[in-house]
Design a protein around this motif. Structure first.
Motif, PDB file in Angstrom:
ATOM      1  N   ALA A   2       0.608  -1.440  -0.450  1.00  0.00           N
ATOM      2  CA  ALA A   2       0.008   0.072  -0.247  1.00  0.00           C
ATOM      3  C   ALA A   2       1.356   1.330   0.213  1.00  0.00           C
ATOM      4  N   TYR A   3       0.405   2.143  -0.324  1.00  0.00           N
ATOM      5  CA  TYR A   3       1.117   3.819  -0.117  1.00  0.00           C
ATOM      6  C   TYR A   3      -0.041   4.854   0.550  1.00  0.00           C
ATOM      7  N   ASN A   4       0.639   5.690   1.363  1.00  0.00           N
ATOM      8  CA  ASN A   4       0.541   6.275   1.982  1.00  0.00           C
ATOM      9  C   ASN A   4      -0.404   7.425   1.035  1.00  0.00           C
ATOM     10  N   GLU A   5      -1.789   7.488   0.951  1.00  0.00           N
ATOM     11  CA  GLU A   5      -2.536   8.677   0.102  1.00  0.00           C
ATOM     12  C   GLU A   5      -2.205  10.127   0.716  1.00  0.00           C
ATOM     13  N   GLU A   6      -2.207  10.587   1.718  1.00  0.00           N
ATOM     14  CA  GLU A   6      -1.487  11.574   2.110  1.00  0.00           C
ATOM     15  C   GLU A   6      -1.566  12.356   1.744  1.00  0.00           C
ATOM     16  N   LEU A   7       0.332  11.395   1.541  1.00  0.00           N
ATOM     17  CA  LEU A   7       1.549  11.794   0.898  1.00  0.00           C
ATOM     18  C   LEU A   7       1.329  11.698  -0.497  1.00  0.00           C
ATOM     19  N   VAL A   8       0.521  11.086  -1.178  1.00  0.00           N
ATOM     20  CA  VAL A   8       0.156  11.415  -2.312  1.00  0.00           C
ATOM     21  C   VAL A   8      -0.073  12.769  -2.661  1.00  0.00           C
ATOM     22  N   LEU A   9      -1.526  13.622  -2.151  1.00  0.00           N
ATOM     23  CA  LEU A   9      -2.264  14.244  -2.039  1.00  0.00           C
ATOM     24  C   LEU A   9      -0.955  15.355  -1.782  1.00  0.00           C
ATOM     25  N   ASP A  47       6.659   5.459   2.973  1.00  0.00           N
ATOM     26  CA  ASP A  47       8.057   6.185   2.443  1.00  0.00           C
ATOM     27  C   ASP A  47       8.132   6.959   0.856  1.00  0.00           C
ATOM     28  N   LEU A  48       8.787   8.331   1.085  1.00  0.00           N
ATOM     29  CA  LEU A  48       9.325   8.972  -0.339  1.00  0.00           C
ATOM     30  C   LEU A  48      10.173   8.065  -0.370  1.00  0.00           C
ATOM     31  N   VAL A  49       9.763   7.578  -2.497  1.00  0.00           N
ATOM     32  CA  VAL A  49      11.221   6.739  -2.966  1.00  0.00           C
ATOM     33  C   VAL A  49      11.903   8.599  -3.071  1.00  0.00           C
ATOM     34  N   VAL A  50      12.983   8.567  -4.371  1.00  0.00           N
ATOM     35  CA  VAL A  50      13.462   9.725  -4.937  1.00  0.00           C
ATOM     36  C   VAL A  50      14.237   8.783  -5.664  1.00  0.00           C
ATOM     37  N   ARG A  51      14.315   9.359  -7.182  1.00  0.00           N
ATOM     38  CA  ARG A  51      15.758   8.618  -7.705  1.00  0.00           C
ATOM     39  C   ARG A  51      16.447  10.038  -7.532  1.00  0.00           C
ATOM     40  N   VAL A  52      17.894  10.014  -7.705  1.00  0.00           N
ATOM     41  CA  VAL A  52      18.508  10.807  -7.608  1.00  0.00           C
ATOM     42  C   VAL A  52      20.367  11.127  -7.804  1.00  0.00           C
ATOM     43  N   PRO A  53      20.601  12.046  -8.541  1.00  0.00           N
ATOM     44  CA  PRO A  53      21.432  12.300  -9.984  1.00  0.00           C
ATOM     45  C   PRO A  53      23.022  11.118  -9.070  1.00  0.00           C
ATOM     46  N   LEU A  61      23.107   9.991   1.585  1.00  0.00           N
ATOM     47  CA  LEU A  61      22.808   8.738   1.449  1.00  0.00           C
ATOM     48  C   LEU A  61      23.419   9.510   3.810  1.00  0.00           C
ATOM     49  N   THR A  62      24.120   9.615   3.140  1.00  0.00           N
ATOM     50  CA  THR A  62      24.634  10.517   5.035  1.00  0.00           C
ATOM     51  C   THR A  62      24.186  10.764   5.988  1.00  0.00           C
ATOM     52  N   LYS A  63      22.793  11.636   5.128  1.00  0.00           N
ATOM     53  CA  LYS A  63      21.016  12.143   6.114  1.00  0.00           C
ATOM     54  C   LYS A  63      20.507  11.322   6.762  1.00  0.00           C
ATOM     55  N   PRO A  64      20.391  10.899   8.309  1.00  0.00           N
ATOM     56  CA  PRO A  64      20.021  10.207   8.974  1.00  0.00           C
ATOM     57  C   PRO A  64      18.316   9.775   8.290  1.00  0.00           C
ATOM     58  N   VAL A  65      17.986  10.310   7.679  1.00  0.00           N
ATOM     59  CA  VAL A  65      16.650  10.292   6.772  1.00  0.00           C
ATOM     60  C   VAL A  65      15.816   9.298   5.913  1.00  0.00           C
ATOM     61  N   THR A  66      17.067   9.322   4.785  1.00  0.00           N
ATOM     62  CA  THR A  66      17.140   8.812   3.872  1.00  0.00           C
ATOM     63  C   THR A  66      17.759   7.325   3.896  1.00  0.00           C
ATOM     64  N   ARG A  67      17.880   6.212   3.134  1.00  0.00           N
ATOM     65  CA  ARG A  67      18.710   4.762   3.116  1.00  0.00           C
ATOM     66  C   ARG A  67      18.170   4.653   2.145  1.00  0.00           C
ATOM     67  N   ASN A  83      12.641   8.670   5.105  1.00  0.00           N
ATOM     68  CA  ASN A  83      11.639   8.616   6.143  1.00  0.00           C
ATOM     69  C   ASN A  83      11.089   9.539   6.152  1.00  0.00           C
ATOM     70  N   GLN A  84       9.434   9.539   7.207  1.00  0.00           N
ATOM     71  CA  GLN A  84       8.430  10.251   7.474  1.00  0.00           C
ATOM     72  C   GLN A  84       9.208  12.134   8.277  1.00  0.00           C
ATOM     73  N   ASP A  85      10.444  11.414   9.043  1.00  0.00           N
ATOM     74  CA  ASP A  85      11.451  12.998   8.950  1.00  0.00           C
ATOM     75  C   ASP A  85      11.749  13.752   8.200  1.00  0.00           C
ATOM     76  N   GLY A  86      12.048  12.985   7.387  1.00  0.00           N
ATOM     77  CA  GLY A  86      12.453  13.724   5.383  1.00  0.00           C
ATOM     78  C   GLY A  86      11.278  14.669   5.443  1.00  0.00           C
ATOM     79  N   PHE A  87       9.940  14.705   5.258  1.00  0.00           N
ATOM     80  CA  PHE A  87       9.533  15.050   4.618  1.00  0.00           C
ATOM     81  C   PHE A  87       7.863  15.890   5.627  1.00  0.00           C
TER      82      PHE A  87
END
Length: 110
Positions: A2-9, A47-53, A61-67, A83-87
């Motif tokens: 599933a995915y977080n509908e609130e985040l999608v909005l 979670d948010l998924v991000v494509r990163v250059p 990846l040094t940020k505590p909110v990413t993995r 993770n949610q702390d990052g957005f």
């Protein structure tokens, strides 16, 4: 999955600030937002998924909110989970969207 509908909005609302056109596609068991058929950001579970250059992966990846995004036991190239702390606020969310858009634009015509 599933995915977080609130985040999608929230992402849909944030994308209205950009002049680019985005499309949506179900991917990885969640929902992704694409620019010219290139994934920018998406949502899997909470979670948010991000494509990163590639040149920015190490610093992001040094940020505590990413993995690393990892489905198969091996991290996927140029993808991170945030993770949610990052957005928590819109400024943070816009940062990740801009990063994903930067990645997509770098892949056009390649």
């Amino acid at each position: 999955m599933a995915y977080n509908e609130e985040l999608v909005l929230r992402i849909r609302d944030a994308l209205k600030l950009f002049p680019e056109d985005f499309t949506e596609k179900k991917m990885f068991g969640g929902l992704s937002f694409l620019f010219t058929s290139k994934m920018t950001v998406g949502v899997i579970n909470n979670d948010l998924v991000v494509r990163v250059p590639p040149e920015k992966m190490e610093s992001e990846l040094t940020k505590p909110v990413t993995r690393p995004m990892n489905f198969t036991g091996k991290p996927m190239k140029e993808f991170v989970f945030v993770n949610q702390d990052g957005f928590r606020d819109e400024e943070q969310l816009l940062y990740w969207i801009e990063l994903g858009l930067e990645h997509a634009k770098s892949k056009i015509n390649k």
